[in-house]
Design a protein around this motif. Structure first.
Motif, PDB file in Angstrom:
ATOM      1  N   ALA A 124      55.920 -15.678  44.942  1.00  0.00           N
ATOM      2  CA  ALA A 124      54.839 -16.212  45.774  1.00  0.00           C
ATOM      3  C   ALA A 124      53.495 -16.142  45.066  1.00  0.00           C
ATOM      4  CB  ALA A 124      54.769 -15.441  47.089  1.00  0.00           C
ATOM      5  N   ALA A 125      53.311 -15.113  44.236  1.00  0.00           N
ATOM      6  CA  ALA A 125      52.004 -14.853  43.634  1.00  0.00           C
ATOM      7  C   ALA A 125      51.702 -15.692  42.405  1.00  0.00           C
ATOM      8  CB  ALA A 125      51.905 -13.369  43.267  1.00  0.00           C
ATOM      9  N   GLN A 126      52.693 -16.414  41.888  1.00  0.00           N
ATOM     10  CA  GLN A 126      52.470 -17.180  40.676  1.00  0.00           C
ATOM     11  C   GLN A 126      51.284 -18.131  40.818  1.00  0.00           C
ATOM     12  OE1 GLN A 126      54.080 -17.195  37.578  1.00  0.00           O
ATOM     13  NE2 GLN A 126      55.163 -15.358  38.241  1.00  0.00           N
ATOM     14  N   GLN A 127      50.289 -17.966  39.921  1.00  0.00           N
ATOM     15  CA  GLN A 127      49.110 -18.846  39.829  1.00  0.00           C
ATOM     16  C   GLN A 127      48.237 -18.813  41.095  1.00  0.00           C
ATOM     17  OE1 GLN A 127      51.094 -22.553  38.751  1.00  0.00           O
ATOM     18  NE2 GLN A 127      50.610 -22.175  36.598  1.00  0.00           N
ATOM     19  N   LEU A 128      48.303 -17.701  41.833  1.00  0.00           N
ATOM     20  CA  LEU A 128      47.479 -17.563  43.031  1.00  0.00           C
ATOM     21  C   LEU A 128      46.666 -16.277  42.960  1.00  0.00           C
ATOM     22  CD1 LEU A 128      49.945 -18.544  45.904  1.00  0.00           C
ATOM     23  CD2 LEU A 128      48.052 -19.926  45.006  1.00  0.00           C
ATOM     24  N   PRO A 129      45.483 -16.256  43.576  1.00  0.00           N
ATOM     25  CA  PRO A 129      44.733 -15.000  43.679  1.00  0.00           C
ATOM     26  C   PRO A 129      45.529 -13.979  44.492  1.00  0.00           C
ATOM     27  CG  PRO A 129      43.364 -16.893  44.262  1.00  0.00           C
ATOM     28  CD  PRO A 129      44.771 -17.397  44.178  1.00  0.00           C
ATOM     29  N   PRO A 130      45.411 -12.705  44.175  1.00  0.00           N
ATOM     30  CA  PRO A 130      46.189 -11.678  44.882  1.00  0.00           C
ATOM     31  C   PRO A 130      46.030 -11.713  46.398  1.00  0.00           C
ATOM     32  CG  PRO A 130      45.123 -10.742  42.951  1.00  0.00           C
ATOM     33  CD  PRO A 130      44.593 -12.132  43.094  1.00  0.00           C
ATOM     34  N   GLU A 131      44.789 -11.942  46.871  1.00  0.00           N
ATOM     35  CA  GLU A 131      44.581 -11.911  48.314  1.00  0.00           C
ATOM     36  C   GLU A 131      45.313 -13.056  49.018  1.00  0.00           C
ATOM     37  OE1 GLU A 131      40.982 -13.939  46.353  1.00  0.00           O
ATOM     38  OE2 GLU A 131      42.248 -12.163  46.009  1.00  0.00           O
ATOM     39  N   VAL A 132      45.490 -14.179  48.319  1.00  0.00           N
ATOM     40  CA  VAL A 132      46.217 -15.314  48.901  1.00  0.00           C
ATOM     41  C   VAL A 132      47.706 -15.003  49.002  1.00  0.00           C
ATOM     42  CG1 VAL A 132      46.851 -17.736  48.613  1.00  0.00           C
ATOM     43  CG2 VAL A 132      44.510 -16.988  48.096  1.00  0.00           C
ATOM     44  N   SER A 133      48.261 -14.454  47.921  1.00  0.00           N
ATOM     45  CA  SER A 133      49.694 -14.152  47.927  1.00  0.00           C
ATOM     46  C   SER A 133      50.019 -13.053  48.936  1.00  0.00           C
ATOM     47  CB  SER A 133      50.167 -13.746  46.527  1.00  0.00           C
ATOM     48  OG  SER A 133      49.480 -12.613  46.058  1.00  0.00           O
ATOM     49  N   VAL A 134      49.104 -12.122  49.147  1.00  0.00           N
ATOM     50  CA  VAL A 134      49.314 -11.070  50.145  1.00  0.00           C
ATOM     51  C   VAL A 134      49.430 -11.689  51.539  1.00  0.00           C
ATOM     52  CG1 VAL A 134      48.189  -9.165  51.363  1.00  0.00           C
ATOM     53  CG2 VAL A 134      48.255  -9.176  48.868  1.00  0.00           C
ATOM     54  N   LYS A 135      48.557 -12.626  51.845  1.00  0.00           N
ATOM     55  CA  LYS A 135      48.591 -13.278  53.158  1.00  0.00           C
ATOM     56  C   LYS A 135      49.871 -14.095  53.329  1.00  0.00           C
ATOM     57  CE  LYS A 135      43.589 -13.520  53.911  1.00  0.00           C
ATOM     58  NZ  LYS A 135      42.419 -14.406  54.092  1.00  0.00           N
ATOM     59  N   ILE A 136      50.291 -14.766  52.253  1.00  0.00           N
ATOM     60  CA  ILE A 136      51.531 -15.555  52.305  1.00  0.00           C
ATOM     61  C   ILE A 136      52.715 -14.659  52.646  1.00  0.00           C
ATOM     62  CG2 ILE A 136      53.209 -16.794  50.869  1.00  0.00           C
ATOM     63  CD1 ILE A 136      50.830 -18.156  49.495  1.00  0.00           C
ATOM     64  N   MET A 137      52.807 -13.521  51.961  1.00  0.00           N
ATOM     65  CA  MET A 137      53.935 -12.623  52.193  1.00  0.00           C
ATOM     66  C   MET A 137      53.860 -11.985  53.579  1.00  0.00           C
ATOM     67  SD  MET A 137      56.068 -12.935  49.795  1.00  0.00           S
ATOM     68  CE  MET A 137      57.162 -11.607  50.341  1.00  0.00           C
ATOM     69  N   GLU A 138      52.677 -11.724  54.059  1.00  0.00           N
ATOM     70  CA  GLU A 138      52.547 -11.194  55.424  1.00  0.00           C
ATOM     71  C   GLU A 138      53.106 -12.191  56.438  1.00  0.00           C
ATOM     72  OE1 GLU A 138      48.405 -10.376  55.802  1.00  0.00           O
ATOM     73  OE2 GLU A 138      48.530  -8.378  54.898  1.00  0.00           O
TER      74      GLU A 138
END
Length: 209
Positions: free
Chosen positions: A50-64
């Motif tokens: 999920a985190a590939q090429q994304l800011p950490p805060e964005v990938s955290v929200k996606i996984m949530e």
């Protein structure tokens, strides 16, 4: 066969063999890293996809959001039971959804068997996980260090580590993977622990800045 990592043994080793790390060991004390439960491995590695090429805060929200849909931890069975359109509402691209479902199938058909990891050497696990589309070298190395707590992992592309090594040794340039490997060679077989101490220093420096 890999047993539970005894960080205290590594602490003694680095204190004796790596005097440049002694101030960090004295300042930050015993390593607090503990391995994740096997049931979380799939979820942790999905986070890497999920985190590939994304800011950490964005990938955290996606996984949530994904965990709200699929449960926590996310399981291969649940990912495959969800429609792509449903998963996409979390902010995942069609390519990443495909990668996640392909990974889930590899787990369920036992092409990748997490239960066999304790008996496998680091290099074998890395090679196996590299067959998963969407999992990069850094993600796999971080999984090895943080989730499996393997004692001698070098996350060579980790920028925080690179900056800490640059400062510790007074280097003119930020060292890349090859240079890091040379510098950290004397810290074998406890490079994971050395990395952890350097991360603690980096976090403290950021809090003060």
């Amino acid at each position: 066969m890999q047993g539970s990592t005894n960080w205290l043994v590594g602490e003694t080793y680095l204190t004796e063999k790596a005097p440049e790390l002694a101030p960090f060991i004295g300042r930050y004390g015993h390593c607090s890293l503990q391995p994740d439960a096997r049931e979380r491995y799939f979820d942790v590695l999905l986070t890497g996809i999920a985190a590939q090429q994304l800011p950490p805060e964005v990938s955290v929200k996606i996984m949530e959001q994904l965990r709200r849909l699929a449960g926590d931890p996310v399981t291969p069975e649940k990912i495959l039971s969800l429609r792509d359109e449903t998963i996409a509402t979390c902010g995942l691209t069609a390519v990443k959804i495909t990668y996640m479902k392909e990974f889930a199938r590899l787990i369920l058909n036992r092409s990748i068997d997490f239960s066999s990891f304790p008996d496998m050497e680091d290099a074998r696990i890395v090679k196996l996980l590299k067959t998963v589309k969407g999992l990069g070298q850094w993600t796999i190395e971080m999984f090895m260090l943080l989730s499996l707590c393997r004692p001698d992992v070098l996350p060579g592309d980790d920028f925080l580590l690179q900056k800490e090594i640059q400062q510790l040794f007074g280097l003119q340039e930020v060292p890349k993977r090859g240079r890091l490997k040379q510098i950290m060679e004397p810290w074998r077989p406890w490079r994971s622990l050395a990395v952890w101490y350097l991360w603690q220093h980096s976090a403290e420096s950021n809090r003060k800045s």
